[in-house]
Design a protein around this motif. Structure first.
Motif, PDB file in Angstrom:
ATOM      1  N   ASP A   1       0.841  -1.195   0.000  1.00  0.00           N
ATOM      2  CA  ASP A   1       0.000   0.000   0.000  1.00  0.00           C
ATOM      3  C   ASP A   1       0.877   1.246   0.000  1.00  0.00           C
ATOM      4  O   ASP A   1       1.966   1.256   0.581  1.00  0.00           O
ATOM      5  CB  ASP A   1      -0.894   0.039   1.239  1.00  0.00           C
ATOM      6  N   PRO A   2       0.401   2.323  -0.628  1.00  0.00           N
ATOM      7  CA  PRO A   2       1.161   3.579  -0.567  1.00  0.00           C
ATOM      8  C   PRO A   2       1.128   4.161   0.838  1.00  0.00           C
ATOM      9  O   PRO A   2       0.383   3.695   1.716  1.00  0.00           O
ATOM     10  CB  PRO A   2       0.427   4.479  -1.567  1.00  0.00           C
ATOM     11  N   ALA A   3       1.902   5.198   1.048  1.00  0.00           N
ATOM     12  CA  ALA A   3       1.920   5.864   2.347  1.00  0.00           C
ATOM     13  C   ALA A   3       0.586   6.563   2.592  1.00  0.00           C
ATOM     14  O   ALA A   3      -0.081   7.033   1.662  1.00  0.00           O
ATOM     15  CB  ALA A   3       3.061   6.868   2.397  1.00  0.00           C
ATOM     16  N   HIS A   4       0.203   6.627   3.847  1.00  0.00           N
ATOM     17  CA  HIS A   4      -1.003   7.348   4.233  1.00  0.00           C
ATOM     18  C   HIS A   4      -0.840   8.824   3.875  1.00  0.00           C
ATOM     19  O   HIS A   4       0.176   9.439   4.182  1.00  0.00           O
ATOM     20  CB  HIS A   4      -1.225   7.207   5.743  1.00  0.00           C
ATOM     21  N   GLY A   5      -1.837   9.377   3.192  1.00  0.00           N
ATOM     22  CA  GLY A   5      -1.784  10.800   2.863  1.00  0.00           C
ATOM     23  C   GLY A   5      -2.050  11.067   1.392  1.00  0.00           C
ATOM     24  O   GLY A   5      -2.627  10.225   0.690  1.00  0.00           O
ATOM     25  N   PRO A   6      -1.626  12.226   0.897  1.00  0.00           N
ATOM     26  CA  PRO A   6      -1.915  12.595  -0.491  1.00  0.00           C
ATOM     27  C   PRO A   6      -1.278  11.647  -1.492  1.00  0.00           C
ATOM     28  O   PRO A   6      -0.185  11.121  -1.268  1.00  0.00           O
ATOM     29  CB  PRO A   6      -1.319  14.004  -0.614  1.00  0.00           C
ATOM     30  N   VAL A   7      -1.984  11.446  -2.605  1.00  0.00           N
ATOM     31  CA  VAL A   7      -1.463  10.688  -3.743  1.00  0.00           C
ATOM     32  C   VAL A   7      -1.272  11.691  -4.872  1.00  0.00           C
ATOM     33  O   VAL A   7      -2.242  12.234  -5.400  1.00  0.00           O
ATOM     34  CB  VAL A   7      -2.442   9.575  -4.172  1.00  0.00           C
ATOM     35  N   GLU A   8      -0.032  11.963  -5.213  1.00  0.00           N
ATOM     36  CA  GLU A   8       0.241  13.003  -6.207  1.00  0.00           C
ATOM     37  C   GLU A   8      -0.249  12.581  -7.591  1.00  0.00           C
ATOM     38  O   GLU A   8      -0.263  11.408  -7.935  1.00  0.00           O
ATOM     39  CB  GLU A   8       1.734  13.320  -6.238  1.00  0.00           C
ATOM     40  N   ARG A   9      -0.644  13.549  -8.362  1.00  0.00           N
ATOM     41  CA  ARG A   9      -1.181  13.302  -9.700  1.00  0.00           C
ATOM     42  C   ARG A   9      -0.182  12.511 -10.537  1.00  0.00           C
ATOM     43  O   ARG A   9       1.008  12.823 -10.557  1.00  0.00           O
ATOM     44  CB  ARG A   9      -1.514  14.642 -10.371  1.00  0.00           C
ATOM     45  N   GLY A  10      -0.671  11.483 -11.205  1.00  0.00           N
ATOM     46  CA  GLY A  10       0.159  10.638 -12.055  1.00  0.00           C
ATOM     47  C   GLY A  10       0.763   9.433 -11.362  1.00  0.00           C
ATOM     48  O   GLY A  10       1.266   8.522 -12.028  1.00  0.00           O
TER      49      GLY A  10
END
Length: 253
Positions: free
Chosen positions: A135-144
């Motif tokens: 899983d990605p890190a908790h928080g914003p997922v940058e565009r792209g």
């Protein structure tokens, strides 16, 4: 006046018996003060086997339409989505406690976030659950970010499209779900990722039911030629959107 988050569910006869479980998971949600949910259940077809499973609740609406797949059913339901946010809930899945409140906190907390996702666990027939690393890190997922990962990991997104909660206006601007026989939710996710930042919650937001009748478990879903065609058009759309100057919110780079 209460603000509203819309829950959109596409359903067909085989998955209808699971609606009661999905409903229980909705009733267990605790929303922030001033909010309510409205559940739009859209049958993919016009039969008599789904309606008996629709909960008798003023917060639940049920409609039918010509069969066209889950993406068509969900997009038709948008005609009645009168809230600021739209949350996907497949008929055979369950929301985890607190899922809606966390989605709202992310989207209300940052007007530059267009969509929110969360960790999902497979719900197995024996009631046990299985998670997966990566899983990605908790928080914003940058565009792209989602498209880059998907393209380099055999078309597997780092976040689960079945956990999406999205701003209604952004969803409509992108045309709803893709007109595909499958992967329509992945197509929407990648389109959102192409034009806006997202959010990932590391807390479990969805229990993704695994059962023999689910659409993704059928042989047609993994047909090599069809899958290649689906992935090609999903990627082409996302890259075309990424190449346009339009962004959410408008005016951002």
């Amino acid at each position: 006046m209460l603000r509203r988050i819309i829950i959109v569910t596409a359903v067909h006869a085989p998955s209808a018996p699971f609606l009661a479980d999905a409903y229980d998971s909705l009733r267990e949600q605790e929303l922030p003060a001033g909010w309510e949910w409205h559940w739009l259940i859209q049958e993919d077809g016009r039969g008599d086997r789904v309606a008996p499973h629709v909960p008798d609740d003023g917060r639940v609406s049920f409609r039918q339409g010509r069969p066209g797949g889950p993406g068509v059913a969900r997009t038709m339901a948008l005609a009645h989505a009168d809230g600021e946010y739209v949350k996907i809930l497949d008929a055979d899945d369950r929301l985890a406690p607190g899922a809606l409140a966390r989605d709202l906190a992310a989207l209300e907390g940052d007007p530059a976030i267009g969509w929110a996702t969360s960790r999902a666990l497979d719900l197995l027939p024996d009631g046990s659950t299985v998670g997966f690393p990566g899983d990605p890190a908790h928080g914003p997922v940058e565009r792209g970010t989602v498209l880059d990962h998907w393209a380099s990991h055999d078309y597997r997104a780092p976040v689960h499209p079945a956990t999406l909660c999205v701003r209604r206006d952004l969803l409509l601007a992108l045309g709803g779900w893709m007109a595909l026989p499958a992967s329509e939710d992945t197509g929407l996710l990648l389109a959102l990722d192409a034009v806006s930042r997202g959010w990932f919650s590391s807390e479990v937001g969805l229990f993704y039911r695994k059962w023999e009748g689910q659409a993704t478990g059928q042989s047609a879903h993994v047909d090599t030629a069809e899958r290649a065609a689906r992935m090609a058009v999903v990627e082409a759309r996302a890259r075309a959107l990424a190449g346009f100057p339009w962004r959410f919110p408008p005016g951002t780079g």
